[in-house]
Write a protein that holds these residues in place. Structure first.
Motif, PDB file in Angstrom:
ATOM      1  N   TYR A  55       0.752  -1.174   0.009  1.00 47.03           N
ATOM      2  CA  TYR A  55      -0.041   0.095   0.082  1.00 47.03           C
ATOM      3  C   TYR A  55       0.682   1.162  -0.054  1.00 47.03           C
ATOM      4  O   TYR A  55       0.315   2.464   0.033  1.00 47.03           O
ATOM      5  CB  TYR A  55      -0.912  -0.019   1.294  1.00 47.03           C
ATOM      6  N   ASP A  56       2.068   0.988   0.150  1.00 44.22           N
ATOM      7  CA  ASP A  56       2.800   2.441   0.220  1.00 44.22           C
ATOM      8  C   ASP A  56       3.101   2.871  -1.434  1.00 44.22           C
ATOM      9  O   ASP A  56       4.002   2.706  -1.784  1.00 44.22           O
ATOM     10  CB  ASP A  56       4.159   2.049   0.886  1.00 44.22           C
ATOM     11  N   ALA A  57       2.199   3.825  -1.693  1.00 48.42           N
ATOM     12  CA  ALA A  57       2.394   4.199  -3.109  1.00 48.42           C
ATOM     13  C   ALA A  57       3.516   5.130  -3.178  1.00 48.42           C
ATOM     14  O   ALA A  57       3.988   5.889  -2.297  1.00 48.42           O
ATOM     15  CB  ALA A  57       1.128   5.122  -3.359  1.00 48.42           C
ATOM     16  N   PRO A  58       4.131   5.415  -4.373  1.00 48.52           N
ATOM     17  CA  PRO A  58       5.280   6.175  -4.493  1.00 48.52           C
ATOM     18  C   PRO A  58       5.019   7.712  -4.349  1.00 48.52           C
ATOM     19  O   PRO A  58       4.121   8.079  -4.678  1.00 48.52           O
ATOM     20  CB  PRO A  58       5.966   5.809  -5.879  1.00 48.52           C
ATOM     21  N   LYS A  59       5.943   8.375  -3.799  1.00 48.67           N
ATOM     22  CA  LYS A  59       6.111   9.698  -3.439  1.00 48.67           C
ATOM     23  C   LYS A  59       5.745  10.415  -4.959  1.00 48.67           C
ATOM     24  O   LYS A  59       6.446  10.129  -6.171  1.00 48.67           O
ATOM     25  CB  LYS A  59       7.072  10.317  -2.917  1.00 48.67           C
ATOM     26  N   LEU A  60       4.815  11.655  -5.050  1.00 48.77           N
ATOM     27  CA  LEU A  60       4.638  12.176  -6.203  1.00 48.77           C
ATOM     28  C   LEU A  60       5.923  13.139  -6.712  1.00 48.77           C
ATOM     29  O   LEU A  60       6.836  13.502  -5.841  1.00 48.77           O
ATOM     30  CB  LEU A  60       3.649  13.287  -6.023  1.00 48.77           C
ATOM     31  N   ASN A  61       6.268  13.524  -7.960  1.00 48.15           N
ATOM     32  CA  ASN A  61       6.977  14.072  -8.446  1.00 48.15           C
ATOM     33  C   ASN A  61       6.597  15.785  -8.179  1.00 48.15           C
ATOM     34  O   ASN A  61       5.750  16.089  -8.980  1.00 48.15           O
ATOM     35  CB  ASN A  61       7.312  14.028  -9.663  1.00 48.15           C
ATOM     36  N   LEU A  62       7.000  16.533  -7.231  1.00 47.61           N
ATOM     37  CA  LEU A  62       6.503  17.865  -6.968  1.00 47.61           C
ATOM     38  C   LEU A  62       7.685  18.803  -7.264  1.00 47.61           C
ATOM     39  O   LEU A  62       7.563  19.924  -6.761  1.00 47.61           O
ATOM     40  CB  LEU A  62       6.021  17.841  -5.771  1.00 47.61           C
ATOM     41  N   THR A  63       8.584  18.428  -8.031  1.00 45.17           N
ATOM     42  CA  THR A  63       9.741  19.340  -8.099  1.00 45.17           C
ATOM     43  C   THR A  63       9.244  21.153  -8.442  1.00 45.17           C
ATOM     44  O   THR A  63       9.788  21.799  -7.782  1.00 45.17           O
ATOM     45  CB  THR A  63      10.575  18.881  -9.413  1.00 45.17           C
TER      46      THR A  63
END
Ligand SMILES: Cc1ncc(COP(=O)(O)O)c(C=O)c1O
Length: 592
Positions: free
Chosen positions: A177-185
């Protein structure tokens, strides 16, 4: 877009990966692979870093990687590749979001997985004859642990290829369930820039600490219907709806075209008023019980402040009893910096649904009380939304009458959302004055203070109100078109039905999980809250839950209820339930 992403999470890898016998491996490949192992593996961190860029691998690329892995494995006696190879070949579901664009690093990670995965031992042997599937699960789980793949959205859990006992195994492993972190650069960079030219970068409730810092986007680029896209290109299901104004959807052509038409053919900003103002006032009069007369302003804070001024002007008294958020103006702002105490010392607060608190206050100050202002639906910050208890609104009405105070319903959130005639129509309690805004014009800035003529007529002489932009007509046009659509397409009935379905399903989802949560009873305003616990872990759980949710591209605020808009589809709602389910599983399985 979201659904497309989902599909990439469940890619059937047709088992046609060629098994190349060791003898066919050329010396060149041997040298390359051995070099890769010796040079790259030692520098792989124990937990691979999550890179900012994600690559969605093509089936082709997966084949190449797996093939090279198999070739390599034949050279390393420690790995019983005779078993591992068919295990990989049997893999029919592979999730393919990987947190790196560097294929060499990826390959190295995959090799680490192979090297560290013990294909021989199985603590939870699945059904007999399911040997390859068991290997596949082990392999997928190992990859997931390294965050090389993300079966977020439950690909494995939903897949019919995975048997119930295997699903239980995956759940027990607690890693799905640990979804990957979003790219928020870009959002982060823009925020740093913003802080140099705007205090705090962005204002008030839009600041990152009101979400989960580092996990939520800070700037949006565009929206359409029920979706919004941030400046990094992440697309979300938008359940905050601009904190309430978006009732139909973003960029509604009919509404925008009506405003554009006004802009191009008539203009909207004049020294005198255009007659369309009267059309809108008459419309409100026909829809809202207390709206015998209307004054249009531009924000909700303008409207609530005007309503309290009218009440003070009418009664000649100063005190105000309030319940709920009414905006940022001096008499009611929560943060008191810069506001002289004398500007709010006549304002007293009581809690929603606590009639006894208002009774006590009125016993003490009733003869000096100008107004009681209350939101007809309770929505205190970070707490659960509430319907009025039986008799609450009637009791408030009776107290106002008893002490000669003006009763104001603040319908900024409930207006044009829970009923076309406002919550006052829904609950059958009519205030003297009422305020509207937000959803009334689907995003165009408008506020309205409406009320019975005897009170509103105070604005003719004694009570002053004016602003350069109050009569600007674009928002009148937008409001008339919005209301026309609300009536024509039965928008509020549709939203209510969607919300009721969603709430019923949400109840089932919440009940499945260990973590103690609450849900909003108001179908138009969904909200998942975390019940306070003695060990005070609920705050960390809330942060984790909303982190998982935003990573799954569901935009909801952790401390504020959401909204369902007309353009949210049944699929959107189903996806959201699934994302909530998975995010709660993450919380369930994490140790606090
Ligand atoms: C119930 C209520 N009243 C008043 C306001 C103030 O409205 P605005 O932000 O448009 O000034 C809000 C804003 O969220 C609100 O929710």
């Amino acid at each position: 877009m979201i659904l497309e992403t989902l599909e990439t999470l469940v890619i059937p890898v047709i088992p046609v990966i060629p098994v190349i016998p060791a003898i066919l491996v050329t010396p060149v490949i041997l040298v390359t692979l051995v070099t890769l192992v010796t040079l790259v593996i030692p520098v792989i961190p124990a937990t691979p870093m999550i890179q900012t860029n994600q690559t969605t691998l093509t089936i082709q690329t997966i084949r190449v990687i797996l093939t090279s892995l198999m070739n390599l494995a034949t050279l390393i006696p420690a790995i019983p590749m005779t078993r591992a190879i068919p295990a990989i070949r049997a893999t029919q579901t592979v999730a393919v979001i990987v947190p790196t664009q560097n294929l060499q690093i990826l390959t190295a990670h995959l090799m680490t997985v192979l090297l560290t995965t013990d294909f021989k031992t199985t603590e939870n042997p699945p059904a007999t004859g399911d040997f390859f599937c068991r290997k596949k699960l082990k392999f997928v789980i190992a990859l997931t642990k390294l965050r090389l793949i993300c079966p977020a959205s439950g690909s494995a859990l939903d897949s019919q290829l995975v048997l119930p006992h295997q699903k239980a195994y995956i759940r027990r492993e607690g890693i799905m369930y640990d979804a990957p972190k979003l790219n928020l650069t870009k959002s982060m960079a823009e925020f740093e820039h913003g802080k140099t030219c705007t205090p705090g970068g962005v204002l008030g409730i839009r600041r990152p600490y009101n979400f989960v810092e580092g996990e939520y986007p800070i700037y949006f680029d565009h929206g359409k219907g029920g979706r919004i896209t941030d400046i990094d290109g992440n697309e979300y299901l938008d359940y905050l709806c601009a904190y309430g104004p978006i009732i139909i959807g973003h960029r509604e052509e009919e509404i925008d075209n009506a405003a554009i038409d006004q802009m191009r053919n008539k203009g909207f900003c004049f020294s005198l008023t255009q007659p369309i103002q009267n059309q809108l006032a008459v419309k409100l009069k026909n829809l809202i019980k207390c709206a015998e007369m209307t004054v249009f302003v531009k924000t909700g804070s303008d409207a609530t402040t005007l309503a309290t001024r009218v009440a003070r002007g009418y009664t000649g008294r100063n005190k105000i009893m309030r319940c709920g958020y009414h905006g940022w103006h001096d008499w009611c702002v929560e943060v008191k910096g810069g506001v002289p105490a004398k500007l709010y010392e006549d304002v007293y607060e009581f809690h929603y649904n606590h009639l006894e608190q208002l009774e006590d206050l009125m016993k003490q100050h009733g003869d000096q009380t100008a107004a009681i202002i209350v939101t007809p639906i309770g929505h205190p910050l970070a707490e659960q939304v509430e319907y009025p208890k039986p008799g609450f609104l009637e009791g408030v009405r009776a107290l106002a009458d008893k002490y000669g105070a003006v009763l104001i319903f603040d319908e900024i959130r409930s207006g044009f959302r829970v009923h076309i005639g406002g919550a006052q129509t829904l609950f059958g309690v009519t205030p003297d004055l009422s305020t509207f805004g937000k959803a009334m014009a689907n995003g165009y800035p408008i506020g309205a203070c409406v009320g019975k003529a005897q009170f509103m007529k105070k604005i003719e002489k004694e009570v002053f109100i004016s602003s350069t932009f109050f009569p600007n007509s674009l928002e009148f046009v937008a409001a008339l078109k919005t209301i026309e659509m609300l009536e024509r397409d039965k928008v509020l009935d549709v939203i209510k039905a969607k919300g009721e379905w969603f709430n019923a399903e949400l109840g089932k989802v919440l009940a499945k999980h260990k973590v103690s949560t609450g849900a909003s009873p108001v179908p138009q305003m969904p909200f998942v809250t975390f019940n306070k616990d003695e060990s005070k872990t609920y705050k960390a759980k809330r942060v984790d839950f909303y982190t998982q949710l935003i990573r799954r591209k569901v935009f909801l605020q952790p401390y504020h209820h959401g909204y369902i808009c007309y353009r949210h589809t049944d699929e959107d709602l189903k996806y959201t339930l699934k994302a909530i389910d998975e995010s709660l599983s993450f919380v369930d399985e994490k140790k606090y």
